[in-house]
Motif scaffolding. Structure first.
Motif, PDB file in Angstrom:
ATOM      1  N   LYS A 785       0.826  -1.206   0.000  1.00 51.46           N
ATOM      2  CA  LYS A 785       0.000   0.000   0.000  1.00 51.46           C
ATOM      3  C   LYS A 785       0.867   1.266   0.000  1.00 51.46           C
ATOM      4  O   LYS A 785       0.616   2.208  -0.753  1.00 51.46           O
ATOM      5  CB  LYS A 785      -0.896  -0.028   1.252  1.00 51.46           C
ATOM      6  CG  LYS A 785      -2.027   0.960   1.201  1.00 51.46           C
ATOM      7  CD  LYS A 785      -3.161   0.560   2.151  1.00 51.46           C
ATOM      8  CE  LYS A 785      -4.137   1.733   2.331  1.00 51.46           C
ATOM      9  NZ  LYS A 785      -3.814   2.549   3.514  1.00 51.46           N
ATOM     10  N   THR A 786       1.909   1.251   0.817  1.00 55.92           N
ATOM     11  CA  THR A 786       2.809   2.408   0.886  1.00 55.92           C
ATOM     12  C   THR A 786       3.477   2.651  -0.460  1.00 55.92           C
ATOM     13  O   THR A 786       3.595   3.798  -0.911  1.00 55.92           O
ATOM     14  CB  THR A 786       3.894   2.162   1.953  1.00 55.92           C
ATOM     15  OG1 THR A 786       3.288   1.575   3.092  1.00 55.92           O
ATOM     16  CG2 THR A 786       4.616   3.444   2.324  1.00 55.92           C
ATOM     17  N   ILE A 787       3.900   1.568  -1.104  1.00 57.96           N
ATOM     18  CA  ILE A 787       4.563   1.717  -2.406  1.00 57.96           C
ATOM     19  C   ILE A 787       3.605   2.339  -3.418  1.00 57.96           C
ATOM     20  O   ILE A 787       3.941   3.303  -4.105  1.00 57.96           O
ATOM     21  CB  ILE A 787       5.068   0.345  -2.921  1.00 57.96           C
ATOM     22  CG1 ILE A 787       6.105  -0.233  -1.952  1.00 57.96           C
ATOM     23  CG2 ILE A 787       5.666   0.486  -4.320  1.00 57.96           C
ATOM     24  CD1 ILE A 787       6.551  -1.646  -2.267  1.00 57.96           C
ATOM     25  N   GLU A 788       2.397   1.808  -3.450  1.00 56.07           N
ATOM     26  CA  GLU A 788       1.391   2.324  -4.397  1.00 56.07           C
ATOM     27  C   GLU A 788       1.142   3.805  -4.158  1.00 56.07           C
ATOM     28  O   GLU A 788       1.186   4.624  -5.089  1.00 56.07           O
ATOM     29  CB  GLU A 788       0.061   1.572  -4.214  1.00 56.07           C
ATOM     30  CG  GLU A 788       0.053   0.195  -4.852  1.00 56.07           C
ATOM     31  CD  GLU A 788      -1.279  -0.539  -4.663  1.00 56.07           C
ATOM     32  OE1 GLU A 788      -1.305  -1.733  -4.960  1.00 56.07           O
ATOM     33  OE2 GLU A 788      -2.262   0.107  -4.202  1.00 56.07           O
ATOM     34  N   GLU A 789       0.947   4.155  -2.905  1.00 56.48           N
ATOM     35  CA  GLU A 789       0.638   5.550  -2.580  1.00 56.48           C
ATOM     36  C   GLU A 789       1.783   6.479  -2.939  1.00 56.48           C
ATOM     37  O   GLU A 789       1.585   7.532  -3.539  1.00 56.48           O
ATOM     38  CB  GLU A 789       0.280   5.687  -1.094  1.00 56.48           C
ATOM     39  CG  GLU A 789      -1.203   5.472  -0.876  1.00 56.48           C
ATOM     40  CD  GLU A 789      -1.575   5.297   0.576  1.00 56.48           C
ATOM     41  OE1 GLU A 789      -0.723   5.584   1.453  1.00 56.48           O
ATOM     42  OE2 GLU A 789      -2.711   4.848   0.828  1.00 56.48           O
ATOM     43  N   THR A 790       3.010   6.036  -2.591  1.00 57.71           N
ATOM     44  CA  THR A 790       4.173   6.872  -2.895  1.00 57.71           C
ATOM     45  C   THR A 790       4.275   7.117  -4.398  1.00 57.71           C
ATOM     46  O   THR A 790       4.575   8.231  -4.841  1.00 57.71           O
ATOM     47  CB  THR A 790       5.462   6.210  -2.377  1.00 57.71           C
ATOM     48  OG1 THR A 790       5.230   5.709  -1.078  1.00 57.71           O
ATOM     49  CG2 THR A 790       6.634   7.186  -2.359  1.00 57.71           C
ATOM     50  N   ALA A 791       4.025   6.050  -5.180  1.00 58.06           N
ATOM     51  CA  ALA A 791       4.131   6.186  -6.628  1.00 58.06           C
ATOM     52  C   ALA A 791       3.068   7.149  -7.155  1.00 58.06           C
ATOM     53  O   ALA A 791       3.362   8.060  -7.942  1.00 58.06           O
ATOM     54  CB  ALA A 791       3.991   4.817  -7.286  1.00 58.06           C
ATOM     55  N   LEU A 792       1.826   6.982  -6.664  1.00 55.70           N
ATOM     56  CA  LEU A 792       0.723   7.793  -7.170  1.00 55.70           C
ATOM     57  C   LEU A 792       0.853   9.265  -6.764  1.00 55.70           C
ATOM     58  O   LEU A 792       0.426  10.152  -7.490  1.00 55.70           O
ATOM     59  CB  LEU A 792      -0.612   7.220  -6.660  1.00 55.70           C
ATOM     60  CG  LEU A 792      -0.970   5.832  -7.216  1.00 55.70           C
ATOM     61  CD1 LEU A 792      -2.199   5.271  -6.533  1.00 55.70           C
ATOM     62  CD2 LEU A 792      -1.186   5.893  -8.735  1.00 55.70           C
ATOM     63  N   MET A 793       1.478   9.504  -5.609  1.00 52.56           N
ATOM     64  CA  MET A 793       1.608  10.867  -5.099  1.00 52.56           C
ATOM     65  C   MET A 793       2.766  11.614  -5.757  1.00 52.56           C
ATOM     66  O   MET A 793       2.853  12.829  -5.663  1.00 52.56           O
ATOM     67  CB  MET A 793       1.858  10.863  -3.585  1.00 52.56           C
ATOM     68  CG  MET A 793       0.774  10.216  -2.766  1.00 52.56           C
ATOM     69  SD  MET A 793      -0.809  11.038  -2.948  1.00 52.56           S
ATOM     70  CE  MET A 793      -0.498  12.464  -1.927  1.00 52.56           C
ATOM     71  N   ASN A 794       3.643  10.859  -6.391  1.00 52.35           N
ATOM     72  CA  ASN A 794       4.840  11.489  -6.935  1.00 52.35           C
ATOM     73  C   ASN A 794       4.463  12.504  -8.022  1.00 52.35           C
ATOM     74  O   ASN A 794       3.751  12.175  -8.963  1.00 52.35           O
ATOM     75  CB  ASN A 794       5.750  10.390  -7.500  1.00 52.35           C
ATOM     76  CG  ASN A 794       7.068  10.929  -7.972  1.00 52.35           C
ATOM     77  OD1 ASN A 794       7.114  11.659  -8.967  1.00 52.35           O
ATOM     78  ND2 ASN A 794       8.123  10.600  -7.252  1.00 52.35           N
TER      79      ASN A 794
END
Ligand code: ANZ
Ligand code: ZN
Length: 821
Positions: A785-794
């Motif tokens: 979940k953290t990876i997904e969020e970090t990618a989407l927020m970039n």
């Protein structure tokens, strides 16, 4: 020398005194701790410590000390293979009894061994020439005799007709006696044997399970046991229908290519042939005096003589000549062969010499073969072989075996090259064989309560005859059955007898009521055995055999004596094996005096992997010494800083480390990881390389704050423990100097902190619809979940996203994130 200088002599003395005072390496059986039995092959007490010893026992010692620090209950004993020929030769030269010479040498060598600081339980020391030891060997022999496992038969010895004595193989020099120079004869005398051949199959199949042994050694043992499958085939003898001649062949497929038969000179039919023909008798006599090692059979000149007998071929009915040939051994198979010159090179050479026919019956599958040049010895397709023509060699093996079985002239058999073990030696300096010969009662074993039969220790052999056989006080006795005067056996045991069970006796070293006891069952099998490759066959095979005998007597309870085996390489000087005869021996003693035991130990471990040969190098020794000195000086410099912390205050709070310090700690633990891996697989030289790397890392730690000091504190503690099996005195001293503890040999082996190896964050590339669009940095243990969020927020990614509508996100761990729109 200044006070801050590394002084190995005083440091080593101090450590050794400490170990002796605290009985550090004496062990007891302890059912609550995992046992580890580490054994190095016991030395012959020549009196002179040589580099081979230093290497062998240092490797064993490193393994023992390492296992000890892993928390195991480790036994490492030492003893002396004290009987044997060199003591007799020295006795003849010095006019001193072998016993006196041997005991003196043992004392000298023990002192030299102690100087090297091996972690040995010295209270278990044994000398195989001591009656307390060999009495149990005699006891076992009597048991085996009663079971029929020990028996007597005639066998050949080297006989010196001038000195009237039996010579060991090494006393025969160019076919002559070493003292008298007389031509050595072969003489047949009664000797004792143990039925090792009863265990041939088990000794062979057991090798498959010895996965901790080098393949090379297992192969050598397999070849030595030499299992062959074939058939035994009976030929009728034309001239004498009462005679049948049995041959053994591994190639029944070549049966139709037989052109003659050949007998061993000692074969009964050879004997019969010789009775009417003096030339044959003469030929047999000549063969007797030539001793052939099996390896020479292939290359020596093939010679023979025709007899007046003929054999009848069982399929063609053809008449075949019967020869006596020097390359046929009486001791193998049936002592007679069917000769197939087209397919056996020895038969071929013989046929060429005596103009016998060469009849090819096997054709190669592809190439063509010139049968007039040499034999074709591979399998192939049968030709000119009556009903068997066209079969493959393999098919023909079964078909021909079945045929001879059905007509009742042969059967499948398995032969082993292994012979029974000849254990008699016509020597003085050995354990007496406990047998009494009585005119009325025959061969009588010495009763248990009369054991041991003690070897008199004050005899000086003269080199002529057997001393015991002319020593009335030894041989004159009375028969245990009838009480009449009788005579003792004056042969002694082969020294391999002593070395085939000593590993078990160390466990029950002080037991005087039995050969072995529960303690031997606790410690055996030996977990790690270390020794020279020259013992790959005989010693190791005999020890495996005796172990099985002891198991079958219910004295031991396992199948094999040595779970793992390490065969250390040779020590070379200028590329040649160090040996007295080459005059290139480097005595370790002077080097130990000058540089200390730790330096010599470190050099032998670092200079080569244990199984490879080691080239002696003075500069290598100096290099090893310099390394220790550098550590010593470094520790002296930082000692005050390190000592400010009590061990319990040295915990490193990883969170508090700077990035640079984290990197250093990562380096320390990755070096440790490699060292531990190498230690486990006994790749000891690279453990030393790891120590060198580690030391260099530590010397470069910038010392600013408390954390730097703690880092060095941790690093030095790891370094000293990694080194302590190799340089135990040095490590013992500095460990105490730095207040790490009182006894490093009891410290626990350093463990890798896996957290230190981890990098905190990793970078992942981010794709949108498979196209590279950016990169993100995330914590190493981030969840999906953290990876997904970090990618989407970039922000770089966001501009490619259509109102955050995406179909799915694919994550390749530690690598990439692909957002599919
Ligand atoms: C015929 C033949 C044909 C053989 C052929 C070989 C090749 P291994 O494998 O070592 O067991 N042989 C049998 N007894 C012998 C003895 N006492 N002394 C010397 N040689 C002996 O060897 C078995 C083969 O060695 C046997 O198979 C026999 O030769 C020979 F094309 O028989 B053969
Ligand atoms: Zn008697």
């Amino acid at each position: 020398m200044s006070k801050n200088d590394y002084d190995p002599n005083s440091i080593e003395q101090e450590a050794q005194d400490y170990w002796a005072f605290h009985h550090t390496f004496e062990v007891r059986e302890d059912l609550n701790t995992e046992k580890y039995y580490c054994l190095s092959m016991l030395p012959y007490p020549s009196g002179e410590l040589h580099m081979g010893h230093v290497r062998n026992y240092t490797i064993g010692d490193v393994i023992s000390r390492y296992q000890r620090m892993l928390g195991k209950n480790v036994l490492q004993p030492m003893g002396w293979d004290a009987f044997g020929l060199p003591a007799e030769n020295a006795a003849i030269k010095n006019k001193l009894p072998p016993a006196a010479w041997t005991y003196q040498n043992i004392d000298d060598m023990r002192a030299q061994f102690k100087r090297l600081g091996f972690a040995i339980d010295w209270k278990r020391e044994i000398a195989t020439c001591h009656p307390d030891y060999y009495r149990w060997e005699q006891w076992l022999f009597v048991k085996l005799f009663k079971k029929g496992m020990a028996y007597k038969k005639k066998s050949f010895v080297n006989w010196d007709p001038v000195d009237n004595t039996v010579l060991a193989n090494e006393q025969v020099v160019n076919g002559r006696g070493w003292r008298s120079g007389a031509l050595v004869e072969r003489k047949e005398i009664q000797q004792w044997f143990l039925r090792i051949t009863d265990y041939a199959e088990e000794l062979l199949t057991g090798l498959d399970k010895l996965e901790g042994w080098p393949d090379q050694v297992r192969t050598m043992q397999r070849n030595w046991i030499g299992k062959s499958k074939g058939i035994e085939l009976r030929f009728s003898v034309k001239e004498d229908p009462t005679q049948q001649l049995t041959v053994f062949t591994t190639r029944p497929d070549t049966l139709l290519g037989v052109s003659y038969l050949a007998l061993a000179p000692e074969h009964p039919l050879s004997h019969l042939a010789s009775q009417e023909d003096p030339e044959i008798a003469d030929f047999i006599e000549q063969c007797k005096n030539i001793k052939v090692a099996e390896a020479e059979l292939a290359t020596m000149e093939k010679r023979g003589i025709a007899t007046s007998f003929h054999a009848i071929h069982p399929i063609t009915g053809q008449t075949l000549p019967i020869y006596i040939a020097n390359f046929v051994l009486m001791e193998y198979g049936s002592g007679a062969i069917m000769a197939v010159p087209a397919h056996d090179q020895r038969d071929f050479e013989f046929a060429q010499k005596y103009n016998l026919p060469v009849k090819p019956v096997i054709r190669p599958l592809t190439l063509s073969w010139d049968y007039s040049k040499e034999a074709f010895t591979e399998p192939g397709i049968l030709v000119d072989s009556e009903q068997f023509t066209g079969l493959s060699s393999e098919e023909a093996f079964s078909a021909i075996a079945a045929h001879v079985e059905s007509v009742g002239i042969g059967q499948k058999v398995t032969h082993y090259r292994l012979r029974d073990w000849g254990i008699s030696r016509q020597r003085y300096w050995g354990a007496p064989i406990p047998i009494i010969y009585c005119d009325s009662c025959g061969t009588v074993p010495v009763p248990e309560h009369d054991l041991p039969v003690i070897l008199p220790e004050d005899v000086v052999p003269q080199g002529t005859g057997s001393p015991l056989a002319s020593l009335e006080s030894f041989y004159a006795t009375t028969c245990p059955h009838c009480g009449e005067p009788a005579r003792r056996e004056t042969d002694t045991f082969d020294t391999f007898m002593q070395s085939s069970w000593y590993y078990a006796r160390y466990c029950s070293f002080d037991q005087n009521q039995a050969m072995l006891d529960d303690r031997a069952r606790y410690w055996t099998p030996v977990d790690q055995y270390v020794g020279g490759i020259e013992h790959a066959i005989l010693h190791l095979l005999y020890a495996r055999f005796v172990h099985k005998l002891l198991r079958d007597e219910e004295i031991l309870n396992t199948d094999e004596p040595f779970t793992k085996l390490l065969t250390q390489g040779m020590v070379l000087k200028d590329g040649a094996k160090m040996s007295k005869s080459k005059g290139n021996v480097v005595s370790p003693t002077a080097w130990i005096q000058q540089y200390g035991a730790d330096t010599v130990r470190l050099f032998t471990i670092f200079a080569a992997p244990p199984e490879q040969s080691l080239e002696w190098s003075a500069s290598g020794v100096e290099g090893a010494h310099r390394f220790l000195r550098r550590i010593y000086v470094f520790v002296e410099e930082i000692k005050t800083a390190l000592r400010m912390y009590h061990p319990r205050d040295t915990h490193i709070d990883v969170q508090q480390l700077s990035q640079e310090q984290k990197d250093i700690r990562k380096q320390i633990h990755s070096v440790l990881k490699q060292a531990n891996h190498d230690m486990e697989r006994i790749q000891l030289n690279t453990v030393v390389s790891a120590c060198m790397k580690l030391f260099n890392i530590l010397t470069e730690v910038p010392s600013q704050d408390k954390n730097s000091v703690l880092l060095v504190h941790e690093g030095i503690s790891i370094l000293l423990r990694l080194l302590s099996p190799i340089t135990p005195h040095f490590s013992h001293h500095l460990w105490r100097e730095l207040n790490y503890g009182t006894d490093i040999s009891k410290a626990s082996w350093p463990k890798v902190d896996n957290r230190a190896l981890k990098t905190d964050t990793i970078n992942m590339v981010v794709q949108v619809n498979g196209k590279l669009r950016g990169e993100i940095s995330i914590p190493i243990d981030a969840d999906k979940k953290t990876i997904e969020e970090t990618a989407l927020m970039n922000p770089h990614i966001q501009k490619f996203l259509d109102e955050k509508q995406f179909k799915k996100i694919i994550i390749v761990p530690n690598k990439l994130v692909n957002i599919v729109l």
